[in-house]
Design a protein around this motif. Structure first.
Motif, PDB file in Angstrom:
ATOM      1  N   LEU A  42      89.450  65.437  72.874  1.00 35.95           N
ATOM      2  CA  LEU A  42      89.049  66.165  74.069  1.00 35.95           C
ATOM      3  C   LEU A  42      90.289  66.264  75.011  1.00 35.95           C
ATOM      4  O   LEU A  42      90.227  67.328  75.830  1.00 35.95           O
ATOM      5  N   ARG A  43      90.922  65.282  75.169  1.00 35.51           N
ATOM      6  CA  ARG A  43      92.214  65.333  76.139  1.00 35.51           C
ATOM      7  C   ARG A  43      93.190  66.474  75.717  1.00 35.51           C
ATOM      8  O   ARG A  43      93.778  66.838  76.638  1.00 35.51           O
ATOM      9  N   ALA A  44      93.385  66.628  74.369  1.00 38.49           N
ATOM     10  CA  ALA A  44      94.195  67.680  73.914  1.00 38.49           C
ATOM     11  C   ALA A  44      93.675  69.033  74.203  1.00 38.49           C
ATOM     12  O   ALA A  44      94.517  70.023  74.040  1.00 38.49           O
ATOM     13  N   MET A  45      92.590  69.376  74.566  1.00 37.23           N
ATOM     14  CA  MET A  45      92.109  70.581  74.913  1.00 37.23           C
ATOM     15  C   MET A  45      92.320  71.196  76.293  1.00 37.23           C
ATOM     16  O   MET A  45      92.386  70.338  77.100  1.00 37.23           O
ATOM     17  N   SER A  46      92.551  72.327  76.411  1.00 35.79           N
ATOM     18  CA  SER A  46      93.127  73.000  77.718  1.00 35.79           C
ATOM     19  C   SER A  46      91.718  72.991  78.695  1.00 35.79           C
ATOM     20  O   SER A  46      91.980  73.130  79.832  1.00 35.79           O
ATOM     21  N   ASP A  47      90.466  73.068  77.925  1.00 34.56           N
ATOM     22  CA  ASP A  47      89.285  73.284  78.993  1.00 34.56           C
ATOM     23  C   ASP A  47      88.127  72.364  78.323  1.00 34.56           C
ATOM     24  O   ASP A  47      87.207  72.848  77.889  1.00 34.56           O
ATOM     25  N   ARG A  48      88.639  71.035  78.550  1.00 36.57           N
ATOM     26  CA  ARG A  48      87.646  70.207  77.687  1.00 36.57           C
ATOM     27  C   ARG A  48      86.121  70.050  78.610  1.00 36.57           C
ATOM     28  O   ARG A  48      85.313  70.021  77.815  1.00 36.57           O
ATOM     29  N   GLN A  49      86.122  70.444  79.764  1.00 36.34           N
ATOM     30  CA  GLN A  49      84.940  70.391  80.573  1.00 36.34           C
ATOM     31  C   GLN A  49      84.100  71.453  80.195  1.00 36.34           C
ATOM     32  O   GLN A  49      82.985  71.085  79.908  1.00 36.34           O
ATOM     33  N   ALA A  50      84.633  72.589  79.939  1.00 40.03           N
ATOM     34  CA  ALA A  50      83.639  73.686  79.333  1.00 40.03           C
ATOM     35  C   ALA A  50      83.104  73.285  77.926  1.00 40.03           C
ATOM     36  O   ALA A  50      82.000  73.650  77.642  1.00 40.03           O
ATOM     37  N   TYR A  51      83.877  72.673  77.232  1.00 44.80           N
ATOM     38  CA  TYR A  51      83.764  72.336  75.974  1.00 44.80           C
ATOM     39  C   TYR A  51      82.674  71.159  75.830  1.00 44.80           C
ATOM     40  O   TYR A  51      81.499  71.344  74.866  1.00 44.80           O
ATOM     41  N   ILE A  52      82.617  70.367  76.728  1.00 46.26           N
ATOM     42  CA  ILE A  52      81.916  69.183  76.675  1.00 46.26           C
ATOM     43  C   ILE A  52      80.271  69.687  77.308  1.00 46.26           C
ATOM     44  O   ILE A  52      79.291  69.549  76.814  1.00 46.26           O
ATOM     45  N   ARG A  53      80.545  70.546  78.530  1.00 52.82           N
ATOM     46  CA  ARG A  53      79.336  71.113  78.795  1.00 52.82           C
ATOM     47  C   ARG A  53      78.428  72.205  77.727  1.00 52.82           C
ATOM     48  O   ARG A  53      77.494  71.956  77.708  1.00 52.82           O
ATOM     49  N   ALA A  54      79.239  72.728  76.968  1.00 50.97           N
ATOM     50  CA  ALA A  54      78.677  73.424  75.959  1.00 50.97           C
ATOM     51  C   ALA A  54      78.031  72.636  74.741  1.00 50.97           C
ATOM     52  O   ALA A  54      76.853  72.972  74.134  1.00 50.97           O
ATOM     53  N   ALA A  55      78.718  71.666  74.335  1.00 47.81           N
ATOM     54  CA  ALA A  55      78.215  70.901  73.534  1.00 47.81           C
ATOM     55  C   ALA A  55      77.004  70.207  73.795  1.00 47.81           C
ATOM     56  O   ALA A  55      76.043  69.900  73.158  1.00 47.81           O
ATOM     57  N   VAL A  56      76.969  69.497  75.256  1.00 49.85           N
ATOM     58  CA  VAL A  56      75.732  69.022  75.589  1.00 49.85           C
ATOM     59  C   VAL A  56      74.567  69.900  75.714  1.00 49.85           C
ATOM     60  O   VAL A  56      73.383  69.509  75.231  1.00 49.85           O
ATOM     61  N   GLU A  57      74.940  71.112  76.242  1.00 46.70           N
ATOM     62  CA  GLU A  57      73.841  72.097  76.159  1.00 46.70           C
ATOM     63  C   GLU A  57      73.270  72.442  74.919  1.00 46.70           C
ATOM     64  O   GLU A  57      71.927  72.649  74.558  1.00 46.70           O
TER      65      GLU A  57
END
Length: 71
Positions: A42-57
């Motif tokens: 996750l920390r290696a991703m440029s936009d981890r917040q959007a990725y985590i939000r999409a995964a949770v949704e």
């Protein structure tokens, strides 16, 4: 590690969430810790917040806790 398949819902969520759509400045953040391997990915991703939000949704919808039209 297997490559993830393209998920159009995740892409749409990423686009709206990254713009702050539906977010309130008065909401308390939800903090979560991950195992070291997941944390590093996750920390290696440029936009981890959007990725985590999409995964949770996506998981909430899969579990039937969030309807497809809700967001």
């Amino acid at each position: 590690m297997a490559k993830r398949k393209h998920n159009p819902e995740a892409q749409a969520a990423k686009e709206s969430w990254s713009k702050g759509v539906g977010l309130s400045t008065h909401q308390q953040p939800i903090a979560v810790r991950f195992p070291p391997v997941i944390d590093a990915l996750l920390r290696a991703m440029s936009d981890r917040q959007a990725y985590i939000r999409a995964a949770v949704e996506r998981q909430l919808k899969d579990d039937g806790l969030l309807k497809q039209e809700e967001k």
